[in-house]
Motif scaffolding. Structure first.
Motif, PDB file in Angstrom:
ATOM      1  N   ARG A 116       0.608  -1.225  -0.136  1.00 39.41           N
ATOM      2  CA  ARG A 116      -0.062  -0.062   0.047  1.00 39.41           C
ATOM      3  C   ARG A 116       0.954   1.195   0.114  1.00 39.41           C
ATOM      4  O   ARG A 116       0.492   2.305  -0.805  1.00 39.41           O
ATOM      5  CB  ARG A 116      -1.181  -0.027   1.175  1.00 39.41           C
ATOM      6  CG  ARG A 116      -1.801   1.111   1.329  1.00 39.41           C
ATOM      7  CD  ARG A 116      -2.441   1.057   2.677  1.00 39.41           C
ATOM      8  NE  ARG A 116      -3.401   2.078   2.835  1.00 39.41           N
ATOM      9  CZ  ARG A 116      -3.883   2.444   4.042  1.00 39.41           C
ATOM     10  NH1 ARG A 116      -3.477   1.826   5.201  1.00 39.41           N
ATOM     11  NH2 ARG A 116      -4.925   3.272   4.181  1.00 39.41           N
ATOM     12  N   ARG A 117       1.794   1.225   1.007  1.00 35.50           N
ATOM     13  CA  ARG A 117       2.809   2.398   1.124  1.00 35.50           C
ATOM     14  C   ARG A 117       3.439   2.622  -0.339  1.00 35.50           C
ATOM     15  O   ARG A 117       3.730   3.722  -0.787  1.00 35.50           O
ATOM     16  CB  ARG A 117       3.769   2.177   2.225  1.00 35.50           C
ATOM     17  CG  ARG A 117       3.066   2.192   3.442  1.00 35.50           C
ATOM     18  CD  ARG A 117       4.237   2.378   4.657  1.00 35.50           C
ATOM     19  NE  ARG A 117       3.447   2.057   6.028  1.00 35.50           N
ATOM     20  CZ  ARG A 117       3.231   1.036   6.442  1.00 35.50           C
ATOM     21  NH1 ARG A 117       4.105  -0.074   5.991  1.00 35.50           N
ATOM     22  NH2 ARG A 117       2.768   0.770   7.654  1.00 35.50           N
ATOM     23  N   THR A 118       3.904   1.378  -0.703  1.00 38.16           N
ATOM     24  CA  THR A 118       4.520   1.782  -2.183  1.00 38.16           C
ATOM     25  C   THR A 118       3.665   2.128  -3.354  1.00 38.16           C
ATOM     26  O   THR A 118       4.254   3.361  -3.963  1.00 38.16           O
ATOM     27  CB  THR A 118       5.169   0.265  -2.788  1.00 38.16           C
ATOM     28  OG1 THR A 118       5.953  -0.465  -1.706  1.00 38.16           O
ATOM     29  CG2 THR A 118       5.833   0.293  -3.927  1.00 38.16           C
ATOM     30  N   LEU A 119       2.743   1.859  -3.381  1.00 39.72           N
ATOM     31  CA  LEU A 119       1.480   2.394  -4.299  1.00 39.72           C
ATOM     32  C   LEU A 119       1.148   3.687  -4.195  1.00 39.72           C
ATOM     33  O   LEU A 119       1.183   4.738  -5.025  1.00 39.72           O
ATOM     34  CB  LEU A 119       0.454   1.538  -4.309  1.00 39.72           C
ATOM     35  CG  LEU A 119       0.368   0.123  -4.844  1.00 39.72           C
ATOM     36  CD1 LEU A 119      -1.111  -0.532  -4.592  1.00 39.72           C
ATOM     37  CD2 LEU A 119       0.730  -0.020  -6.135  1.00 39.72           C
ATOM     38  N   GLN A 120       1.208   4.299  -2.750  1.00 41.82           N
ATOM     39  CA  GLN A 120       0.976   5.413  -2.464  1.00 41.82           C
ATOM     40  C   GLN A 120       2.144   6.324  -2.875  1.00 41.82           C
ATOM     41  O   GLN A 120       1.899   7.599  -3.505  1.00 41.82           O
ATOM     42  CB  GLN A 120       0.583   5.780  -0.973  1.00 41.82           C
ATOM     43  CG  GLN A 120      -0.581   5.156  -0.545  1.00 41.82           C
ATOM     44  CD  GLN A 120      -0.750   5.287   0.899  1.00 41.82           C
ATOM     45  OE1 GLN A 120       0.040   5.248   1.552  1.00 41.82           O
ATOM     46  NE2 GLN A 120      -2.115   5.236   1.525  1.00 41.82           N
ATOM     47  N   LEU A 121       3.383   6.054  -2.669  1.00 41.22           N
ATOM     48  CA  LEU A 121       4.581   6.736  -2.791  1.00 41.22           C
ATOM     49  C   LEU A 121       4.763   6.782  -4.468  1.00 41.22           C
ATOM     50  O   LEU A 121       5.078   7.785  -5.107  1.00 41.22           O
ATOM     51  CB  LEU A 121       5.958   6.078  -2.461  1.00 41.22           C
ATOM     52  CG  LEU A 121       5.991   6.040  -0.886  1.00 41.22           C
ATOM     53  CD1 LEU A 121       7.065   5.316  -0.520  1.00 41.22           C
ATOM     54  CD2 LEU A 121       6.139   7.681  -0.598  1.00 41.22           C
TER      55      LEU A 121
END
Length: 413
Positions: free
Chosen positions: A177-182
């Motif tokens: 999730r954090r990777t997609l947000q970044l």
């Protein structure tokens, strides 16, 4: 706090559930399955499911994500991952209980006896164990499930390990999730920078015409005055002309900066030839023992962008020369299968270590006493040129004093 409330209310809000799942790459707006970026990162989850099945001594394992109307098997062992309706899902019946569900024989359990995964319509599940995938905010993504087509009784250690693996699965999904947000934020920044550069390029181009006209009239006005005239207008014309030419140079810097990053026209060019052209443009002597010297090296780069890069770096060396010694600039390079690294070393004032990263940003200048004129875009433009070629730019100290700019150009594959 707001995210926790959303996660809690999403249980009873199908739209909210799907929106949250989209943040994890586990549901697309058009209900078309996993997002492309998420599909590429499922191997760790696949390995985790395989470990869960082996620990429990069963042939089948799966991570199920439950959307508002579907069950999506995002990683599976023993069978091909698929999608079914939420109504047919076994996990959908128990994943919101907050507890691990263990069923020795699903055909004897009233919750599952008529389920198509048990009756043989889809499968013939007997042993079934499911652990909810609950995030720190309380949102349950789905479940980690292991099962077999024969009854079984897992021991306490197996169930403990299954719950540990479920928590690990949640951590992997949170990382995704954090990777997609970044990635999303990075794409927005890139798009914003592209639009800003395009705007700056248009404005710079449009201003060059009127400014050139003004400078032409200033030059004509100066020519109309007698040579050696003491009329105040002569000084005014000189001041206007000098300021106008500085503005014209700044506009050219902005225009160069905005043009970097487009389609590259890579060609095999000579570093020494381009360096000699730059020396001629800047009016400095070229060759061994002169102001600027360069070894020869063949590069597969965009020749126009290489020329802009070297011209900016040599101009910087001229602007920030040391008052204690004659200016010397040496251009050298190293080439291998990774690409080419070009080093432009001067013996000027140098740049303090704490300022070397800062001066690579657009419009940043150090404003030191004795420094020449500049727009603060030269090094930023050079860095963009390096990045457009798949490389990078860094600064270090020249032995004996000065600045060495290290520019890498990635090999074209």
């Amino acid at each position: 706090m707001a995210r926790t409330l959303v996660a809690t209310t999403a249980v009873g809000d199908p739209t909210g559930r799907d929106e949250l799942l989209q943040e994890y790459g586990l549901a697309s707006p058009a209900s078309e399955g996993l997002l492309a970026d998420a599909e590429q990162s499922m191997e760790p989850l696949q390995n985790l499911v395989e470990l869960a099945a082996k620990l429990c001594g069963v042939p089948y394992g799966v991570i199920n994500v439950v959307t508002s109307d579907e069950q999506r098997q995002v990683a599976a062992v023993g069978f091909e991952a698929a999608v079914c309706s939420r109504q047919d899902s076994m996990c959908a019946k128990v994943f919101l209980t907050g507890e691990t569900t263990v069923v020795t024989d699903a055909s004897l359990d009233p919750r599952f006896a008529a389920n198509p995964f048990v009756t043989g319509e889809i499968a013939a599940v007997r042993f079934y164990a499911s652990v909810p995938l609950e995030t720190a905010s309380g949102f349950v993504l789905g479940s980690l499930c292991v099962f077999s087509d024969s009854p079984a009784v897992p021991d306490a250690d197996q169930l403990d390990m299954l719950e540990i693996l479920a928590r690990q699965a949640v951590q992997l999904l949170e990382l995704q999730r954090r990777t997609l947000q970044l990635n999303s934020a990075l794409n927005e920044v890139r798009e914003s920078n592209t639009k800003l550069a395009e705007f700056a390029g248009r404005v710079s181009h449009d201003l060059r015409g009127p400014l050139t006209t003004i400078l032409g009239y200033v030059e004509m006005g100066g020519d109309d005055l007698e040579v050696g005239s003491t009329h105040p207008a002569a000084e005014y014309f000189q001041l206007i002309g000098a300021s106008g030419h500085r503005m014209l140079a700044m506009l050219q810097d902005v225009l160069d900066y905005s043009r970097v990053g487009g389609a590259l026209q890579r060609q095999r060019v000579s570093l020494q030839t381009v360096a000699a052209e730059v020396a001629n443009d800047l009016g400095v002597s070229f060759g061994p023992g002169s102001v600027l010297d360069s070894e020869d090296l063949k590069l597969q780069v965009d020749p126009g962008q290489l020329r802009i890069l070297l011209q900016n770096l040599v101009s910087n060396a001229m602007n920030y020369r040391s008052p204690d010694r004659d200016l010397e600039v040496r251009i050298s390079g190293i080439s291998n299968y990774h690409g080419t690294t070009v080093l432009v070393a001067d013996n000027g004032k140098g740049i303090a270590p704490e300022d070397r990263q800062r001066v690579l940003e657009p419009l940043v200048r150090l404003h030191r006493e004795g420094d020449g004129q500049g727009s603060g875009l030269g090094l930023a433009t050079c860095r963009r040129i390096a990045e457009a070629h798949g490389g990078e730019l860094s600064l270090k100290e020249t032995p004996g004093g000065g600045t060495t700019v290290v520019v890498s150009f990635a090999a074209e594959h």
